[in-house]
Design a protein around this motif. Structure first.
Motif, PDB file in Angstrom:
ATOM      1  N   LEU A   1       0.962  -1.392   0.011  1.00 56.53           N
ATOM      2  CA  LEU A   1       0.115  -0.181  -0.051  1.00 56.53           C
ATOM      3  C   LEU A   1       0.785   1.217   0.024  1.00 56.53           C
ATOM      4  O   LEU A   1       0.585   2.359  -0.777  1.00 56.53           O
ATOM      5  CB  LEU A   1      -0.852   0.047   1.145  1.00 56.53           C
ATOM      6  N   MET A   2       1.912   1.182   0.677  1.00 53.71           N
ATOM      7  CA  MET A   2       2.821   2.445   0.776  1.00 53.71           C
ATOM      8  C   MET A   2       3.518   2.612  -0.640  1.00 53.71           C
ATOM      9  O   MET A   2       3.402   3.954  -0.917  1.00 53.71           O
ATOM     10  CB  MET A   2       3.912   2.278   1.720  1.00 53.71           C
ATOM     11  N   GLU A   3       3.414   1.630  -1.299  1.00 55.55           N
ATOM     12  CA  GLU A   3       4.178   1.848  -2.495  1.00 55.55           C
ATOM     13  C   GLU A   3       3.188   2.343  -3.547  1.00 55.55           C
ATOM     14  O   GLU A   3       3.534   3.237  -4.455  1.00 55.55           O
ATOM     15  CB  GLU A   3       4.896   0.572  -3.011  1.00 55.55           C
ATOM     16  N   VAL A   4       2.076   1.781  -3.778  1.00 56.33           N
ATOM     17  CA  VAL A   4       1.011   2.399  -4.404  1.00 56.33           C
ATOM     18  C   VAL A   4       0.468   3.882  -4.227  1.00 56.33           C
ATOM     19  O   VAL A   4       0.021   4.519  -5.119  1.00 56.33           O
ATOM     20  CB  VAL A   4      -0.127   1.134  -4.949  1.00 56.33           C
ATOM     21  N   MET A   5       0.388   3.950  -3.002  1.00 61.30           N
ATOM     22  CA  MET A   5      -0.302   5.458  -2.605  1.00 61.30           C
ATOM     23  C   MET A   5       0.830   6.376  -2.388  1.00 61.30           C
ATOM     24  O   MET A   5       0.362   7.435  -2.076  1.00 61.30           O
ATOM     25  CB  MET A   5      -0.915   4.932  -1.315  1.00 61.30           C
ATOM     26  N   LYS A   6       2.120   5.956  -2.548  1.00 60.92           N
ATOM     27  CA  LYS A   6       3.144   6.959  -2.390  1.00 60.92           C
ATOM     28  C   LYS A   6       3.271   7.578  -0.977  1.00 60.92           C
ATOM     29  O   LYS A   6       3.328   8.986  -0.974  1.00 60.92           O
ATOM     30  CB  LYS A   6       3.329   8.069  -3.452  1.00 60.92           C
TER      31      LYS A   6
END
Length: 308
Positions: A62-67
């Motif tokens: 989630l951290m990666e896709v939501m920046k």
């Protein structure tokens, strides 16, 4: 909680799937978009949200896709609020630039162009919800000449280089009479006339009649976060016959004062009263009678502001 020290999962309490889901929904990002980015169906994503304790790997995805970083899910409220306050001020400066460039006109227009609802944009600009990096990236897509490190982190200058106006051929630099804070008293004493004032350079349309324009310096914090102290704004005088139809942010001369406020209620045509308020809740409200008003100006746009 100090986010600089607490930067690993071991530093934070467990997070349930439902808590995680609510944080994502509050950010304004649609769950269906998250599912698509993760390569999941909506049913598959909802299944993950049923977990009593979310797995570390899912949060990393989630951290990666939501920046976002860990602070998005496990935040220190004081530190986050401080950062959000500065970010909102810079966004308002950036939006003033976009409106000047005629890139956007309204919050609805802005939302449509960056893929967010008007309600979400309104909540962001009113400070009701946290601003995400995804939203900032969407804003920056409207002008690739503005630096992300300035808008997101408050570092350095606003522009990558000297900006080029969209309609440069239609504009020219014009010297407009300028009222600094130190000159306000004299301006009011002269019945709000602008004789013997210094000037300030402003980009204006070549065809624009400039006789009714002034630049005024904001004093104090009553209009934060919309207008910061020492911000300079372009204002245009409103004919008395149009006072009763005026809305928005105005500069009003009355008695021995000159104030910058937002019109809350305009009943000049019916009861003869005008209600003004500060954007800063600590600034309060005031009510004026039409007979008290000497002159009124519409605030057009920011022409100079410090980066905070």
């Amino acid at each position: 909680m100090n986010l600089q020290k607490k930067n690993s999962f071991e530093d934070f309490p467990p997070l349930s799937g439902n808590e995680l889901k609510e944080k994502i929904k509050a950010s304004g990002v649609k769950l269906i978009h998250i599912a698509e980015k993760l390569g999941l169906s909506q049913q598959g994503l909802n299944q993950r949200f049923k977990a009593q304790k979310v797995k570390k790997g899912f949060i990393l995805e989630l951290m990666e896709v939501m920046k976002v970083d860990l602070s998005f899910f496990f935040d220190d409220q004081n530190e986050i609020k401080h950062k959000q306050s500065g970010l909102l001020k810079r966004i308002n400066i950036y939006l003033s630039w976009l409106k000047f460039q005629e890139v956007v006109e309204t919050n609805l227009d802005l939302g449509q162009k960056i893929g967010f609802t008007k309600n979400y944009v309104d909540q962001v600009l009113n400070g009701q919800i946290d601003i995400t990096e995804l939203f900032v990236d969407a804003l920056l897509s409207l002008d690739d000449g503005v630096r992300k490190d300035w808008l997101w982190n408050g570092n350095g200058k606003m522009f990558l280089e000297t900006p080029v106006l969209t309609h440069e051929g239609e504009y020219t630099i014009t010297q407009i009479p300028f009222i600094p804070v130190s000159a306000r008293a004299g301006f009011v004493e002269n019945t709000c006339q602008y004789s013997e004032l210094t000037t300030f350079p402003v980009y204006m349309q070549k065809s624009e009649k400039i006789d009714d324009y002034l630049v005024v310096e904001i004093d104090g914090d009553s209009m934060e976060p919309t207008l910061l102290p020492k911000t300079k704004v372009l204002i245009k005088q409103i004919p008395p016959e149009n006072w009763g139809f005026t809305v928005g942010v105005v500069v009003v001369c009355f008695s021995d004062m000159i104030v910058v406020k937002r019109i809350t209620e305009n009943k000049l045509q019916t009861t003869g009263f005008l209600t003004l308020r500060s954007d800063n809740v600590a600034g309060g409200m005031m009510e004026l009678m039409d007979t008290d008003i000497i002159s009124m100006f519409r605030v057009i746009r920011i022409v100079d502001a410090e980066v905070r």
